[in-house]
Enzyme design. Structure first.
Site: not given
Length: 356
Positions: A67-68, A112, A161, A220
């Site tokens: 997402k980032t 975020d 999330t 990640r």
């Protein structure tokens, strides 16, 4: 306190700089999420053709899926500056007003965990997103005055999330909503190949498959495991990493072939051996493994449920046949899962299961 986990979805501070170096800069470099990538590419291309800022974008999904990175890519594709903040950092309307009033035209604002923003700030954001205007209240009580402040056109990228916690009026103001899914092993192999090239690592196809299979479907985590395999290979003088070397490295870090770490296996083992497969309440299970209930619920449980190793029922947590199989134990004839026709996933109200 729990030990830092290689398979935790959140980043440790020292990992962020390394992770940033591996992030793709443009959509063409972004691996996976094909549906979201195609839709987002169309939105951005149309905005460029119209000569206007892109519509506001909401990205939802579990941690670690990009997402980032996508927010940074949106800014890069639109050739616009990027401002980064987060919902927990905006607890007052004044905090949001200070950020919005300092934006330049076309700037991308990334928030975020946007669902954790305070309600007064949310209400201010409604008007800012729709009309590019905010009202600044000066004074208190009967003498308070609202001063309208016009904002330059900007693009808000919100990440969450837990999309279900966003109020409807806020969700409706996003022009594009994309939900990110977990990656397949094949997609993670592509992520790892790109990262290995940037890290100047020699890895065989089988080595990539080994690391990808233990990465919980999360880029990640895959990149983090690859860096630990790199360290192991360096210390042991191995120039080319194959499946055997990758497996040995990750075994040393207690990440098994299914991606479970020490905490995951501890929870499963306690559930099966100490409580006969359940059902058992969250607090009791957490005490049995020496962790806080929140750690078990947020770190270990989501993946165990997603992999079908644990079930959540109204009576508590239960082990499934796959859990016994993974631990190398025989499945008992009178198992709790046989009595429960319905298993509830994490986050459902019916599946609280925390009563002891």
């Amino acid at each position: 306190m729990a030990e830092p986990s290689l398979v935790a979805s959140q980043e440790e501070p020292e990992e962020r700089a390394l992770e940033a170096a591996l992030r793709p800069k443009f959509l063409d470099e972004f691996v996976g999420q094909g549906r979201v990538r195609r839709q987002l590419s169309l939105v951005l291309e149309a905005s460029r053709m119209r000569g206007r800022t892109a519509d506001h974008v909401l990205l939802s999904g579990p941690p670690g899926l990009g997402k980032t990175t996508l927010a940074m890519i949106i800014a890069g594709e639109m050739n616009a500056p990027l401002r980064i903040s987060s919902g927990p950092a905006i607890q007052h309307a004044g905090d949001l007003a200070a950020i919005l009033s300092s934006l330049s035209e076309g700037e991308v604002l990334f928030l975020d965990e946007i669902h954790r923003m305070s309600r007064p700030a949310e209400e201010m954001l409604y008007m800012a997103m729709e009309d590019f205007r905010v009202d600044i209240v000066v004074g208190k009580g009967a003498g308070a005055t609202a001063i309208p402040l016009d904002l330059p056109p900007f693009t808000l990228v919100g990440a969450t999330t837990r999309a279900g916690l966003l109020p409807g009026p806020l969700r409706d103001r996003f022009g594009f909503t994309g939900h990110l899914e977990f990656y397949t092993v094949e997609e993670l192999e592509l992520v790892l190949r790109r990262s290995a090239g940037l890290l100047d690592l020699k890895v065989t196809s089988a080595g990539f498959t080994e690391v990808a299979g233990r990465s919980r479907g999360t880029p990640r985590i895959a990149n983090r495991l690859l860096r630990r395999v790199r360290d192991w290979a360096l210390v042991h003088g191995i120039e080319q990493i194959d499946a055997r070397a990758a497996g040995a490295a990750l075994d040393m870090y207690e990440v098994d072939a299914r991606g479970l770490d020490r905490l995951d296996r501890g929870v499963l083992s306690a559930l099966v051996t100490k409580f006969g497969g359940g059902p058992v309440g969250l607090s009791t299970l957490a005490i049995a493994v020496g962790e806080e209930p929140e750690t078990v619920e947020t770190v270990a449980e989501p993946y165990l449920v997603r992999e079908g190793l644990m079930g959540r029922t109204p009576r508590g947590r239960i082990a499934t046949p796959l859990a016994y199989e993974h631990l190398g134990l025989p499945v008992p004839a009178s198992a709790p899962f046989a009595e429960s026709a319905t298993l509830f996933g994490p986050g459902s109200d019916e599946a609280d299961g925390s009563l002891d």
